[in-house]
Write an enzyme that holds these catalytic residues in place. Structure first.
Site, PDB file in Angstrom:
ATOM      1  N   GLU A  31       0.931  72.583  38.218  1.00 54.51           N
ATOM      2  CA  GLU A  31       0.033  71.793  37.369  1.00 54.51           C
ATOM      3  C   GLU A  31      -1.412  72.196  37.651  1.00 54.51           C
ATOM      4  O   GLU A  31      -1.792  72.407  38.804  1.00 54.51           O
ATOM      5  CB  GLU A  31       0.234  70.298  37.641  1.00 54.51           C
ATOM      6  CG  GLU A  31      -0.831  69.368  37.104  1.00 54.51           C
ATOM      7  CD  GLU A  31      -0.954  69.418  35.595  1.00 54.51           C
ATOM      8  OE1 GLU A  31      -2.100  69.389  35.110  1.00 54.51           O
ATOM      9  OE2 GLU A  31       0.099  69.493  34.904  1.00 54.51           O
ATOM     10  N   GLN A  65       2.163  59.969  30.245  1.00 51.90           N
ATOM     11  CA  GLN A  65       2.515  59.616  28.873  1.00 51.90           C
ATOM     12  C   GLN A  65       2.003  58.212  28.527  1.00 51.90           C
ATOM     13  O   GLN A  65       2.043  57.306  29.359  1.00 51.90           O
ATOM     14  CB  GLN A  65       4.034  59.657  28.696  1.00 51.90           C
ATOM     15  CG  GLN A  65       4.663  61.003  28.999  1.00 51.90           C
ATOM     16  CD  GLN A  65       4.430  62.034  27.899  1.00 51.90           C
ATOM     17  OE1 GLN A  65       3.799  61.752  26.888  1.00 51.90           O
ATOM     18  NE2 GLN A  65       4.938  63.245  28.109  1.00 51.90           N
ATOM     19  N   CYS A  79     -10.046  50.257  10.766  1.00 52.28           N
ATOM     20  CA  CYS A  79      -9.487  51.341  11.584  1.00 52.28           C
ATOM     21  C   CYS A  79      -8.271  51.902  10.870  1.00 52.28           C
ATOM     22  O   CYS A  79      -7.373  51.134  10.491  1.00 52.28           O
ATOM     23  CB  CYS A  79      -9.108  50.831  12.974  1.00 52.28           C
ATOM     24  SG  CYS A  79      -8.272  52.067  14.010  1.00 52.28           S
ATOM     25  N   CYS A  97       5.049  67.857  22.376  1.00 51.87           N
ATOM     26  CA  CYS A  97       4.392  66.811  21.587  1.00 51.87           C
ATOM     27  C   CYS A  97       3.884  67.370  20.262  1.00 51.87           C
ATOM     28  O   CYS A  97       3.200  66.671  19.513  1.00 51.87           O
ATOM     29  CB  CYS A  97       3.244  66.180  22.369  1.00 51.87           C
ATOM     30  SG  CYS A  97       1.947  67.352  22.834  1.00 51.87           S
ATOM     31  N   TYR A 138       3.591  72.811  34.010  1.00 51.08           N
ATOM     32  CA  TYR A 138       2.797  71.710  33.433  1.00 51.08           C
ATOM     33  C   TYR A 138       3.373  70.377  33.931  1.00 51.08           C
ATOM     34  O   TYR A 138       3.627  69.460  33.154  1.00 51.08           O
ATOM     35  CB  TYR A 138       2.819  71.730  31.905  1.00 51.08           C
ATOM     36  CG  TYR A 138       2.565  73.069  31.263  1.00 51.08           C
ATOM     37  CD1 TYR A 138       1.268  73.512  31.009  1.00 51.08           C
ATOM     38  CD2 TYR A 138       3.632  73.902  30.898  1.00 51.08           C
ATOM     39  CE1 TYR A 138       1.035  74.745  30.416  1.00 51.08           C
ATOM     40  CE2 TYR A 138       3.412  75.140  30.308  1.00 51.08           C
ATOM     41  CZ  TYR A 138       2.121  75.549  30.063  1.00 51.08           C
ATOM     42  OH  TYR A 138       1.905  76.775  29.474  1.00 51.08           O
ATOM     43  N   CYS A 173      -3.908  54.566  12.957  1.00 46.54           N
ATOM     44  CA  CYS A 173      -2.445  54.514  12.834  1.00 46.54           C
ATOM     45  C   CYS A 173      -2.082  54.758  11.371  1.00 46.54           C
ATOM     46  O   CYS A 173      -1.992  53.827  10.571  1.00 46.54           O
ATOM     47  CB  CYS A 173      -1.915  53.171  13.317  1.00 46.54           C
ATOM     48  SG  CYS A 173      -2.179  52.855  15.068  1.00 46.54           S
ATOM     49  N   CYS A 208      -6.291  45.154  19.198  1.00 49.34           N
ATOM     50  CA  CYS A 208      -5.424  46.230  18.694  1.00 49.34           C
ATOM     51  C   CYS A 208      -3.971  45.990  19.087  1.00 49.34           C
ATOM     52  O   CYS A 208      -3.638  45.879  20.275  1.00 49.34           O
ATOM     53  CB  CYS A 208      -5.902  47.570  19.241  1.00 49.34           C
ATOM     54  SG  CYS A 208      -4.832  48.959  18.824  1.00 49.34           S
ATOM     55  N   CYS A 244      -1.247  44.948  10.828  1.00 47.71           N
ATOM     56  CA  CYS A 244      -2.511  45.116  11.526  1.00 47.71           C
ATOM     57  C   CYS A 244      -3.661  44.736  10.597  1.00 47.71           C
ATOM     58  O   CYS A 244      -3.863  45.383   9.558  1.00 47.71           O
ATOM     59  CB  CYS A 244      -2.676  46.558  12.002  1.00 47.71           C
ATOM     60  SG  CYS A 244      -4.287  46.896  12.773  1.00 47.71           S
ATOM     61  N   ASN A 256       6.485  71.332  29.721  1.00 43.73           N
ATOM     62  CA  ASN A 256       5.965  70.169  28.995  1.00 43.73           C
ATOM     63  C   ASN A 256       4.478  70.427  28.724  1.00 43.73           C
ATOM     64  O   ASN A 256       3.604  69.800  29.313  1.00 43.73           O
ATOM     65  CB  ASN A 256       6.166  68.899  29.830  1.00 43.73           C
ATOM     66  CG  ASN A 256       5.708  67.651  29.102  1.00 43.73           C
ATOM     67  OD1 ASN A 256       5.682  67.613  27.874  1.00 43.73           O
ATOM     68  ND2 ASN A 256       5.348  66.631  29.861  1.00 43.73           N
TER      69      ASN A 256
END
Length: 375
Positions: A261, A211, A11, A333, A240, A14, A87, A3, A306
């Site tokens: 939800e 996602q 940036c 996550c 969720y 990441c 990007c 990148c 989730n």
């Protein structure tokens, strides 16, 4: 993945950029295993690798610069725009939209919002691409001032970008560090973006969560379906549930599935998907997951959770402990909040776990754990 933005220091979002991908994946697996090391009965399945680049189906870009020379990307430390329209983690389909969008901003003289000065109108653009190449475009504005101009010239934009199926304006009048406001104004006849995953058509509305890596979302839902079908529960709750990914993948003729939800928009989408597929035994309700569980008269045999990064929390863990639920499929996550929640569930034993690399080039990942009641 290479990148130029990262190499130049433009940036650094990441944080794992430049590290060999095999090392990234092994590091995530090791990190998760360390956090869950107290669970000695846990069988670790092979981690699921992602594409290294072009995997993001969603781009949340800050608009900076000027109306004649807009930047699409992020802001630097001084609040000035940094252009990231090439990007490499964004899908090729999203990158193809950016230059046309920049031209649209110039032609309509849409003044980017200047954070230090608190002037201007256009704050962010949020783009989402479906597996078949359709795109949803959301323009985040400070006010409705330029809305008539956008409506007037929208046909030109749609002619230049026929892949754009849904366009909306989101209003964020406040000066605060959030991505979007509460009010959404739909500008196209089509209100949802079709996100076909594993043969199931999920409907994404402008303010619904999905996602950011479609390939990994498919793997996530397949793993959930595999565990649910293996256990064959008669009743499932998907807490969720978002637009219904796990719930719809858990459907079976002999099973009742209930999805909960907080987002009413997401529930509308989940019901639409269920109706289109002709699924039986499905119910979706808008509401708080914990409040729903606490108020329920009966508990299901299996619960899917989730949650956001904070996890499910003590109250819902306490309900699960006192319930008749036999199995939990936990998709997380944030492995740190997952470990904290598992410690609050002593009646359950973690049997299987799998890391899925939802976010290559970063330290973040998704992990799924199958829990069984043993006490």
């Amino acid at each position: 993945m290479h990148c130029s933005y990262f190499d130049a220091g433009t940036c650094r979002s990441c944080t794992q950029m430049g590290r060999p991908y095999g090392e990234q994946l092994a590091g995530k697996q090791a990190h998760c295993q360390t956090l869950l090391s107290e669970h000695t009965d846990l069988e670790w399945l092979e981690p699921v690798a992602s594409q290294e680049s072009g995997f993001r189906n969603k781009a949340k870009m800050v608009i900076g610069g000027t109306a004649q020379n807009p930047t699409i990307g992020i802001l630097d430390a001084d609040g000035h725009g940094v252009d990231l329209r090439k990007c490499g983690v964004c899908s090729p389909g999203l990158r193809a939209v950016f230059p046309v969008l920049a031209g649209f901003i110039r032609r309509l003289r849409l003044t980017p919002y200047d954070v230090p000065k608190r002037t201007g109108e256009l704050k962010h653009v949020i783009l989402t691409e479906s597996p078949d190449g359709g795109v949803m475009l959301r323009l985040v504005l400070r006010s409705e001032q330029v809305l008539p101009r956008i409506r007037k010239h929208l046909p030109d934009l749609l002619a230049a970008l026929p892949q754009v199926k849904v366009v909306s304006v989101n209003l964020l009048p406040e000066h605060k560090a959030v991505l979007e406001g509460e009010r959404e104004i739909l500008l196209t006849e089509q209100a949802t973006l079709d996100m076909r995953v594993n043969g199931i058509n999920l409907h994404l509305r402008p303010q619904s969560f999905f996602q950011t890596n479609t390939e990994m979302a498919g793997a996530l839902y397949r793993q959930g379906r595999e565990w649910v079908n293996e256990l064959a529960p008669a009743s499932v709750w998907d807490l969720y549930c978002g637009v219904g990914g796990f719930a719809l993948h858990s459907a079976a003729s002999s099973r009742t599935v209930t999805g909960i939800e907080a987002s009413g928009e997401a529930i509308v989408s989940a019901r639409l998907s269920s109706d289109e597929a002709g699924l039986e035994g499905m119910e979706f309700q808008a509401g708080d997951a914990t409040a729903f569980a606490l108020a329920a008269e009966q508990s299901p045999e299996l619960v899917i959770v989730n949650p956001p990064r904070r996890g499910i929390g003590k109250e819902l863990c306490g309900w699960l402990e006192s319930s008749d639920v036999q199995h939990v499929v936990y998709s997380s996550c944030n492995a740190q909040s997952l470990a904290r929640d598992l410690a609050a569930l002593p009646s359950f034993t973690a049997r299987r776990a799998r890391v899925l690399d939802m976010f290559p080039q970063t330290t973040h990942y998704e992990v799924m754990v199958l829990l069984e009641r043993t006490a």
